[in-house]
Design an enzyme around this catalytic site. Sequence first.
Site, mmCIF file in Angstrom:
data_model
loop_
_atom_site.group_PDB
_atom_site.id
_atom_site.type_symbol
_atom_site.label_atom_id
_atom_site.label_comp_id
_atom_site.label_asym_id
_atom_site.label_seq_id
_atom_site.Cartn_x
_atom_site.Cartn_y
_atom_site.Cartn_z
ATOM 1 N N ASP A 50 0.705 -1.275 0.030
ATOM 2 C CA ASP A 50 -0.041 -0.061 -0.095
ATOM 3 C C ASP A 50 0.869 1.240 0.084
ATOM 4 O OD1 ASP A 50 1.031 -0.059 2.547
ATOM 5 O OD2 ASP A 50 -0.928 0.032 3.375
ATOM 6 N N PRO A 368 7.837 -5.990 4.675
ATOM 7 C CA PRO A 368 7.008 -4.969 4.060
ATOM 8 C C PRO A 368 7.070 -3.585 4.945
ATOM 9 C CG PRO A 368 5.895 -6.491 5.576
ATOM 10 C CD PRO A 368 7.268 -7.198 5.834
HETATM 11 P P1 FAD Z 1 3.755 -9.467 -7.371
HETATM 12 O O1 FAD Z 1 2.946 -8.433 -6.923
HETATM 13 O O2 FAD Z 1 3.904 -10.757 -6.503
HETATM 14 O O3 FAD Z 1 3.175 -9.903 -8.816
HETATM 15 C C1 FAD Z 1 3.604 -10.970 -9.453
HETATM 16 C C2 FAD Z 1 2.253 -11.624 -10.430
HETATM 17 O O4 FAD Z 1 2.611 -12.569 -11.141
HETATM 18 C C3 FAD Z 1 1.188 -11.930 -9.671
HETATM 19 O O5 FAD Z 1 0.075 -11.288 -10.245
HETATM 20 C C4 FAD Z 1 1.116 -13.451 -9.905
HETATM 21 O O6 FAD Z 1 -0.275 -14.002 -10.009
HETATM 22 C C5 FAD Z 1 1.759 -13.534 -11.301
HETATM 23 N N1 FAD Z 1 2.491 -14.877 -11.507
HETATM 24 C C6 FAD Z 1 2.993 -15.604 -10.694
HETATM 25 N N2 FAD Z 1 3.473 -16.587 -11.297
HETATM 26 C C7 FAD Z 1 3.038 -16.647 -12.414
HETATM 27 C C8 FAD Z 1 3.209 -17.485 -13.696
HETATM 28 N N3 FAD Z 1 4.109 -18.633 -13.528
HETATM 29 N N4 FAD Z 1 2.706 -17.143 -14.733
HETATM 30 C C9 FAD Z 1 1.987 -16.138 -14.844
HETATM 31 N N5 FAD Z 1 1.849 -15.194 -13.955
HETATM 32 C C10 FAD Z 1 2.519 -15.495 -12.622
HETATM 33 N N6 FAD Z 1 4.280 -4.984 0.404
HETATM 34 C C11 FAD Z 1 4.117 -3.952 1.012
HETATM 35 O O7 FAD Z 1 4.996 -2.647 0.820
HETATM 36 N N7 FAD Z 1 3.357 -4.085 2.071
HETATM 37 C C12 FAD Z 1 2.504 -4.809 2.378
HETATM 38 O O8 FAD Z 1 1.697 -4.883 3.042
HETATM 39 C C13 FAD Z 1 2.583 -6.192 1.444
HETATM 40 N N8 FAD Z 1 1.788 -7.086 1.965
HETATM 41 C C14 FAD Z 1 2.234 -8.223 1.094
HETATM 42 C C15 FAD Z 1 1.352 -9.413 1.178
HETATM 43 C C16 FAD Z 1 1.463 -10.459 0.498
HETATM 44 C C17 FAD Z 1 0.828 -11.768 0.632
HETATM 45 C C18 FAD Z 1 2.517 -10.510 -0.509
HETATM 46 C C19 FAD Z 1 2.753 -11.675 -1.186
HETATM 47 C C20 FAD Z 1 3.095 -9.439 -0.807
HETATM 48 C C21 FAD Z 1 2.984 -8.225 -0.057
HETATM 49 N N9 FAD Z 1 3.898 -6.998 0.059
HETATM 50 C C22 FAD Z 1 3.727 -6.003 0.602
HETATM 51 C C23 FAD Z 1 4.868 -6.869 -1.165
HETATM 52 C C24 FAD Z 1 4.375 -6.409 -2.576
HETATM 53 O O9 FAD Z 1 3.156 -6.842 -2.679
HETATM 54 C C25 FAD Z 1 5.309 -6.865 -3.511
HETATM 55 O O10 FAD Z 1 6.678 -6.532 -3.043
HETATM 56 C C26 FAD Z 1 4.918 -6.070 -4.844
HETATM 57 O O11 FAD Z 1 3.659 -6.654 -5.115
HETATM 58 C C27 FAD Z 1 6.106 -6.879 -5.996
HETATM 59 O O12 FAD Z 1 5.517 -6.695 -6.850
HETATM 60 P P2 FAD Z 1 5.769 -7.498 -8.382
HETATM 61 O O13 FAD Z 1 5.244 -7.142 -9.584
HETATM 62 O O14 FAD Z 1 7.270 -7.915 -8.148
HETATM 63 O O15 FAD Z 1 5.211 -9.072 -7.592
#
Ligand code: FAD
Length: 700
Positions: A50, A368
């Site tokens: 967030d 986080p």
């Molecule tokens: P993600 O947001 O994880 O996005 C990855 C995407 O890839 C997802 O939509 C997933 O469905 C998709 N995906 C995965 N595998 C595959 C595949 N094989 N093929 C196709 N698609 C795939 N950060 C904070 O700052 N505060 C918080 O409170 C916080 N809470 C969190 C709670 C949880 C449960 C999680 C998992 C993370 C949290 N985070 C939090 C961390 C934050 O959400 C992440 O750092 C951020 O979302 C990272 O972005 P990203 O795009 O790298 O990965």
Amino acid sequence: GVKPKESKVDVLIVGAGPAGLMAAAWMAHCGISARIVEKRNTKIFTGQADGLNSRTIEIFDSLGFSDRVWKESNHMQEICMWNPNAEGVIHRSDRIPDTVVGISRYQQCVLNQSRIERWFIDNIKKYSSQNNNNAISVERGILPESLVIDESNVEDDEAYPVTVALRTLTEEEATPVQAATASKSAASDGLFRSNLVQDDDEADLLRKSQSRPGTKEIVHAKYVIGCDGARSWTRRALGLELEGEATDYIWGVMDIIPITDFPDIRHRCAVHSAENGSLMVIPRENRLVRLYIQLKEVVPDASGRADRSKITPDLIFRAAQKILAPYKLDYEYCDWWTAYQIGQRVGNSYDVHNRVFLAGDAVHTHSPKAGQGMNVSMQDTFNLGWKVALVLKGICKREILATYQSERRRIAQDLIEFDHKFSRLFSGRPAKDLMDAEGIDMEEFKRAFMRGNMFASGMQVDYGPSDLVVKSGNWRELGDRSEKSAKLLTKAKIADDKFAKKQALATGIPVGKRLASVKVVSQADARPWHLQERLKSDGRFRIVLFAGKILSPQQKARVDRFCAKLDAPESFLRRITPADKAIDSVIDILTIHASPRKDTELLRDFPDILHPFDQHLGWDYTKVYADDVSYHEGFGNAYKNYGVDKEKGCVVVLRPDHYVAWVGDIDDFEDMESYFEGCMRLPAVSAAQDVGIVVETVSS
Ligand code: FAD
């Protein structure tokens, strides 16, 4: 069976979280053919990250949607520190500003990740439809099942060396299973994306769907960007790993509407209780408050994993109540909850052959608390996206892609180091007195928090020397290392001195950092602008010409000479600009002068190249600015703030992501040209003239 469909695409993005969407945004804004596939059939609606730091909001502004964030989010102003007093009862011990004052025109905000993803999706659709025939939209319910790189082709610009097989999932397969909720309201949980969960794994999904024919597609891509989160499939397919260790801390997260007598519930708070652990309060939009709570009752087993079934919203909430006692805390409505085991890891490599890249949680995980996950993840692909786009367009050399890892891996390492220190200070028990060596010194915590806020703003990012950033190297490290480096050392010192002289021309514009914003006034219509508002993320490099006192004949002569070189047929600007495109289509030139605006005339005092003429559209009125007072928004004092001399001026080159690439003197044209020679695929001088790339200049 049915032969799978085959297709080609320039860029394939795996995963539509914040990192993947930022990558897709660059492709949309730069008119690159790209696809983004996501295994989930729905976007997330609540919860997750967030916190948006100042730099992220600046980036959103450059993409065109910061206004939506600014309106809808909750703005963080103050942090309150709560610690035990002599009797062991928590009390407010300090207040500090949330965002370091003066570092950006935006302050840290908080807002649901789903809203941010929504705006990205709208923005990507808008720009990709505008810039390309194929609008980019997230293709959901799709899972990659294999990835092969043809190593013989990786250096060939025309080749599609990466082959990815994609499989379409059924509705049921693509829907995450929710853990049974025992909370007061039927809140959705985020456990399915949590690192505590191992099921619903790709292998499982693939096994189930492989029985169905005709749902497979073979995609040949020039580049693949793996943004598929902490358990990244792409990373595993490449055989790459995260290095580091999981700590024992397990954190619960709850988004609730609190009913409480705790006085600071609408401030961001760090609460250390005497014996019951720590808690972070984050006031949110729509009366929500997020609580991050350390869960002391849940301990990881021998394998390092905690028993997920033990974690319930009630358990998390009871822990929060204990920490905040004697204040009362209750709730009727819970919006979302999850639990987290804090691991601090960073990828050993960010790419393979600069053809397949990893970004975001796929290459770094951490706690986080500093609110960095989403920010750093988006900033990864904000760094990478334009580089890939400009290489695909034939503007930049492929070598620049190596700077993605050299620039971003260090950021992740710094983040993890910071998180490590911060987690220890946050999760530890406060010291009872000076003799309590086991406990955490609260003054140390406060200092770390202040430093942390600077770090967390994203403003400290300072990219090192490379083909894209001209600054002195780290010759001091060289000197420490070896005897044979004496020669190198001398060379480096000369480079260092040369660089120091250049940097002195603009002391407030450090090379390697993002250009800070100040207000300037449009010469054509007197409207004040934040300079950053003129730095759109459209894939263009920018030359910012600090023209100085343009009304002084001597200074004007220097500016004229500089512009004549820029405008000459053999200049890098003419050579890199395609014959059928506007002269500002690859490199945009902005001018800020220091003479009184009212005495200065755009058409009389500035060479044409600074406000180019178009047969159909006339002069460009958006490129020349005065460092002068505005009627309604004060005086930005640009020269003073940027540390630029009003008589002499200087020239600054910005990369498409607004990081400062080069600073030099107005007479230093050749040195600036060699910067562009270094990173761009400039046609040779004579060749350019032969093939008629020279565009006729229209004279006034
Ligand atoms: P993600 O947001 O994880 O996005 C990855 C995407 O890839 C997802 O939509 C997933 O469905 C998709 N995906 C995965 N595998 C595959 C595949 N094989 N093929 C196709 N698609 C795939 N950060 C904070 O700052 N505060 C918080 O409170 C916080 N809470 C969190 C709670 C949880 C449960 C999680 C998992 C993370 C949290 N985070 C939090 C961390 C934050 O959400 C992440 O750092 C951020 O979302 C990272 O972005 P990203 O795009 O790298 O990965």
